[in-house]
Scaffold this motif. Structure first.
Motif, PDB file in Angstrom:
ATOM      1  N   ARG A  79      31.462  46.760  57.677  1.00 51.59           N
ATOM      2  CA  ARG A  79      32.512  48.337  57.015  1.00 51.59           C
ATOM      3  C   ARG A  79      32.325  47.473  54.899  1.00 51.59           C
ATOM      4  NH1 ARG A  79      34.553  47.613  61.788  1.00 51.59           N
ATOM      5  NH2 ARG A  79      35.847  45.492  61.384  1.00 51.59           N
ATOM      6  N   THR A  80      32.362  46.183  54.946  1.00 50.54           N
ATOM      7  CA  THR A  80      32.529  45.757  53.470  1.00 50.54           C
ATOM      8  C   THR A  80      30.573  45.066  53.012  1.00 50.54           C
ATOM      9  OG1 THR A  80      34.626  45.450  53.200  1.00 50.54           O
ATOM     10  CG2 THR A  80      32.923  44.362  51.722  1.00 50.54           C
ATOM     11  N   GLY A  81      29.896  45.190  52.364  1.00 46.73           N
ATOM     12  CA  GLY A  81      28.696  45.204  51.926  1.00 46.73           C
ATOM     13  C   GLY A  81      29.212  43.844  51.003  1.00 46.73           C
ATOM     14  N   ILE A  82      27.706  42.634  50.582  1.00 47.51           N
ATOM     15  CA  ILE A  82      27.675  41.918  50.084  1.00 47.51           C
ATOM     16  C   ILE A  82      28.265  42.287  48.591  1.00 47.51           C
ATOM     17  CG2 ILE A  82      26.461  39.418  49.641  1.00 47.51           C
ATOM     18  CD1 ILE A  82      24.683  40.309  51.968  1.00 47.51           C
ATOM     19  N   GLY A  83      27.849  42.852  48.137  1.00 46.44           N
ATOM     20  CA  GLY A  83      27.898  42.747  47.174  1.00 46.44           C
ATOM     21  C   GLY A  83      29.602  43.455  46.309  1.00 46.44           C
ATOM     22  N   ALA A  84      29.397  44.108  48.051  1.00 49.24           N
ATOM     23  CA  ALA A  84      31.097  45.006  47.321  1.00 49.24           C
ATOM     24  C   ALA A  84      32.343  43.246  47.134  1.00 49.24           C
ATOM     25  CB  ALA A  84      32.423  45.714  47.577  1.00 49.24           C
ATOM     26  N   ALA A  85      31.929  42.859  48.538  1.00 48.39           N
ATOM     27  CA  ALA A  85      32.572  41.209  49.006  1.00 48.39           C
ATOM     28  C   ALA A  85      32.331  40.696  47.705  1.00 48.39           C
ATOM     29  CB  ALA A  85      32.017  40.507  49.846  1.00 48.39           C
ATOM     30  N   ALA A  86      31.286  40.137  46.959  1.00 53.60           N
ATOM     31  CA  ALA A  86      31.416  39.386  45.341  1.00 53.60           C
ATOM     32  C   ALA A  86      31.968  39.743  44.452  1.00 53.60           C
ATOM     33  CB  ALA A  86      29.735  38.747  44.919  1.00 53.60           C
ATOM     34  N   ASP A  87      32.047  41.593  44.366  1.00 54.16           N
ATOM     35  CA  ASP A  87      32.880  41.407  43.303  1.00 54.16           C
ATOM     36  C   ASP A  87      34.627  41.536  43.135  1.00 54.16           C
ATOM     37  OD1 ASP A  87      30.920  43.299  42.137  1.00 54.16           O
ATOM     38  OD2 ASP A  87      31.199  44.813  42.661  1.00 54.16           O
ATOM     39  N   LEU A  88      34.922  41.924  44.685  1.00 51.62           N
ATOM     40  CA  LEU A  88      36.364  41.339  45.322  1.00 51.62           C
ATOM     41  C   LEU A  88      36.322  40.354  45.002  1.00 51.62           C
ATOM     42  CD1 LEU A  88      39.017  42.539  46.091  1.00 51.62           C
ATOM     43  CD2 LEU A  88      37.717  42.243  48.432  1.00 51.62           C
ATOM     44  N   LEU A  89      35.817  38.966  45.232  1.00 48.38           N
ATOM     45  CA  LEU A  89      36.012  37.453  45.051  1.00 48.38           C
ATOM     46  C   LEU A  89      36.328  37.424  42.865  1.00 48.38           C
ATOM     47  CD1 LEU A  89      33.515  35.456  47.822  1.00 48.38           C
ATOM     48  CD2 LEU A  89      36.831  35.861  48.068  1.00 48.38           C
ATOM     49  N   VAL A  90      35.406  38.114  42.354  1.00 47.22           N
ATOM     50  CA  VAL A  90      35.556  37.398  41.378  1.00 47.22           C
ATOM     51  C   VAL A  90      36.487  38.439  40.811  1.00 47.22           C
ATOM     52  CG1 VAL A  90      34.207  38.119  39.403  1.00 47.22           C
ATOM     53  CG2 VAL A  90      32.780  37.335  41.080  1.00 47.22           C
ATOM     54  N   GLY A  91      37.259  39.554  40.918  1.00 53.43           N
ATOM     55  CA  GLY A  91      38.460  40.353  40.483  1.00 53.43           C
ATOM     56  C   GLY A  91      38.925  39.403  40.653  1.00 53.43           C
ATOM     57  N   VAL A 145      36.427  28.459  40.988  1.00 54.16           N
ATOM     58  CA  VAL A 145      35.479  29.259  40.732  1.00 54.16           C
ATOM     59  C   VAL A 145      34.313  28.214  41.403  1.00 54.16           C
ATOM     60  CG1 VAL A 145      32.865  30.185  39.255  1.00 54.16           C
ATOM     61  CG2 VAL A 145      35.484  31.151  38.628  1.00 54.16           C
ATOM     62  N   ALA A 146      34.011  27.112  40.593  1.00 51.35           N
ATOM     63  CA  ALA A 146      33.343  26.089  41.212  1.00 51.35           C
ATOM     64  C   ALA A 146      33.746  25.906  43.408  1.00 51.35           C
ATOM     65  CB  ALA A 146      33.405  24.574  40.540  1.00 51.35           C
ATOM     66  N   MET A 147      34.877  26.044  43.166  1.00 49.81           N
ATOM     67  CA  MET A 147      34.766  25.509  44.313  1.00 49.81           C
ATOM     68  C   MET A 147      34.801  26.859  45.271  1.00 49.81           C
ATOM     69  SD  MET A 147      36.319  23.781  47.180  1.00 49.81           S
ATOM     70  CE  MET A 147      37.840  21.952  45.868  1.00 49.81           C
ATOM     71  N   THR A 148      35.023  28.015  45.158  1.00 47.48           N
ATOM     72  CA  THR A 148      34.656  28.892  46.299  1.00 47.48           C
ATOM     73  C   THR A 148      32.665  29.073  46.300  1.00 47.48           C
ATOM     74  OG1 THR A 148      36.207  30.334  45.069  1.00 47.48           O
ATOM     75  CG2 THR A 148      34.368  31.675  46.087  1.00 47.48           C
ATOM     76  N   ASP A 169      23.338  35.548  50.611  1.00 48.82           N
ATOM     77  CA  ASP A 169      23.236  36.228  50.016  1.00 48.82           C
ATOM     78  C   ASP A 169      24.829  36.266  49.431  1.00 48.82           C
ATOM     79  OD1 ASP A 169      20.718  36.624  51.110  1.00 48.82           O
ATOM     80  OD2 ASP A 169      21.561  38.224  52.550  1.00 48.82           O
ATOM     81  N   GLY A 170      25.864  36.762  49.744  1.00 45.40           N
ATOM     82  CA  GLY A 170      27.240  36.788  49.542  1.00 45.40           C
ATOM     83  C   GLY A 170      27.114  34.785  48.278  1.00 45.40           C
ATOM     84  N   LEU A 171      26.785  34.116  48.058  1.00 52.52           N
ATOM     85  CA  LEU A 171      27.043  33.424  47.441  1.00 52.52           C
ATOM     86  C   LEU A 171      26.406  34.055  45.886  1.00 52.52           C
ATOM     87  CD1 LEU A 171      27.723  30.165  45.862  1.00 52.52           C
ATOM     88  CD2 LEU A 171      25.067  29.310  47.087  1.00 52.52           C
ATOM     89  N   ASP A 172      24.505  34.148  46.784  1.00 49.11           N
ATOM     90  CA  ASP A 172      23.659  34.754  45.147  1.00 49.11           C
ATOM     91  C   ASP A 172      24.710  35.578  44.524  1.00 49.11           C
ATOM     92  OD1 ASP A 172      21.399  34.986  43.630  1.00 49.11           O
ATOM     93  OD2 ASP A 172      21.288  37.450  44.826  1.00 49.11           O
ATOM     94  N   ALA A 173      25.252  36.271  45.266  1.00 53.06           N
ATOM     95  CA  ALA A 173      26.022  37.735  44.817  1.00 53.06           C
ATOM     96  C   ALA A 173      26.922  37.307  43.996  1.00 53.06           C
ATOM     97  CB  ALA A 173      26.193  38.992  45.879  1.00 53.06           C
ATOM     98  N   PHE A 174      28.260  36.521  44.753  1.00 55.49           N
ATOM     99  CA  PHE A 174      29.277  35.689  43.910  1.00 55.49           C
ATOM    100  C   PHE A 174      28.483  34.746  42.256  1.00 55.49           C
ATOM    101  CE2 PHE A 174      31.495  32.715  42.777  1.00 55.49           C
ATOM    102  CZ  PHE A 174      33.455  33.161  42.877  1.00 55.49           C
ATOM    103  N   ARG A 176      25.455  36.439  40.830  1.00 53.04           N
ATOM    104  CA  ARG A 176      25.443  36.920  39.375  1.00 53.04           C
ATOM    105  C   ARG A 176      27.053  37.524  39.010  1.00 53.04           C
ATOM    106  NH1 ARG A 176      22.986  40.503  42.244  1.00 53.04           N
ATOM    107  NH2 ARG A 176      22.356  39.846  43.770  1.00 53.04           N
ATOM    108  N   ARG A 177      27.781  37.321  39.321  1.00 52.52           N
ATOM    109  CA  ARG A 177      29.106  37.888  38.848  1.00 52.52           C
ATOM    110  C   ARG A 177      30.399  37.110  38.137  1.00 52.52           C
ATOM    111  NH1 ARG A 177      27.191  41.098  43.081  1.00 52.52           N
ATOM    112  NH2 ARG A 177      26.980  42.991  43.202  1.00 52.52           N
ATOM    113  N   ALA A 178      29.746  36.080  38.031  1.00 58.36           N
ATOM    114  CA  ALA A 178      30.887  35.089  38.101  1.00 58.36           C
ATOM    115  C   ALA A 178      30.264  34.117  36.477  1.00 58.36           C
ATOM    116  CB  ALA A 178      31.730  34.420  39.413  1.00 58.36           C
ATOM    117  N   GLU A 179      30.835  34.235  35.963  1.00 60.09           N
ATOM    118  CA  GLU A 179      30.689  33.225  34.728  1.00 60.09           C
ATOM    119  C   GLU A 179      30.369  31.652  35.665  1.00 60.09           C
ATOM    120  OE1 GLU A 179      31.991  31.307  30.390  1.00 60.09           O
ATOM    121  OE2 GLU A 179      33.532  32.789  31.274  1.00 60.09           O
ATOM    122  N   PRO A 180      29.606  31.100  35.088  1.00 59.86           N
ATOM    123  CA  PRO A 180      29.058  29.799  35.953  1.00 59.86           C
ATOM    124  C   PRO A 180      29.852  28.723  35.792  1.00 59.86           C
ATOM    125  CG  PRO A 180      27.187  30.558  34.738  1.00 59.86           C
ATOM    126  CD  PRO A 180      28.218  31.390  33.871  1.00 59.86           C
TER     127      PRO A 180
END
Length: 219
Positions: A79-91, A145-148, A169-174, A176-180
């Motif tokens: 119901r929630t794709g990996i990219g959308a989930a990563a966007d949500l976590l970063v947001g 961010v590091a902990m997530t 896959d979720g880590l990779d997406a996260f 790519r969106r979050a500042e390291p």
């Protein structure tokens, strides 16, 4: 709690239904839930999505009962794709880290959840709601961010094949969106996980492999 249905059991707490609008979260090892309740009230007053806190007594928190599913459950069913989930976590990180620290006098410090991952985000009719603030503290935003990223990486190197693939896959997406985060903050996150009593010896032994998957910047 024979009179109340058990809704969920986590690493250190059980959640019971009190009625249709409230739950009781009870920490099995005791402790004082008042600091957690105070921090939740602080972020809620700033508009951050958390359950309403009705009462805090010793190890017990009486909270708003959320109707929905965890972000992890939503990802597992598609119901929630990996990219959308990563966007949500970063947001959710970005929104939380706009809030100044409640106690610290350091203007650079922010409120940190330190356990913000898909099992601690509920997808509800009023939007995402962040739960389980037991580990929350104040400090540099990139520690959060590091902990997530580290928690996602821990699952990625685990022996649960279904969750490991999703976490990788979720880590990779996260990432790519979050500042390291700075490398120093990843080291702090690893240190905190090493002394976390909720982690097993096997999980702690895999922290080095998990940390190797987390992208950092100099600092």
């Amino acid at each position: 709690m024979a009179d109340h249905a058990l809704l969920a059991s986590g690493r250190d707490a059980d959640v019971y239904a009190l009625d249709e609008s409230r739950v009781l979260r009870r920490y099995r090892q005791g402790g004082d839930s008042a600091p957690e309740a105070a921090l939740m009230a602080y972020v809620a007053a700033a508009g951050y999505p958390v359950p309403v806190v009705y009462d805090a007594q010793g190890p017990d928190l009486v909270l708003e009962r959320l109707h929905g599913e965890t972000l992890l459950a939503s990802m597992l069913t598609g119901r929630t794709g990996i990219g959308a989930a990563a966007d949500l976590l970063v947001g959710l990180h970005d929104r939380l880290h706009t809030l100044p620290a409640r106690v610290s006098a350091d203007p650079a410090d922010r409120v940190l959840h330190l356990d913000l991952h898909p099992q601690n985000v509920m997808v509800t009719s009023r939007g995402p709601v962040v739960i389980d603030w037991r580990n929350a503290t104040e400090g540099p935003a990139d520690l959060d961010v590091a902990m997530t990223a580290l928690i996602l990486a821990e699952v990625a190197v685990s022996h649960d094949s279904q969750l490991a693939d999703l976490a990788r896959d979720g880590l990779d997406a996260f990432q790519r969106r979050a500042e390291p985060p700075r490398a120093s903050q990843l080291r702090r996150a690893v240190g905190l996980r090493r002394v976390d009593p909720a982690l097993s010896a096997v999980e702690k032994s895999a922290l080095g492999r998990a940390a190797a998957l987390v992208h950092t910047r100099v600092g």
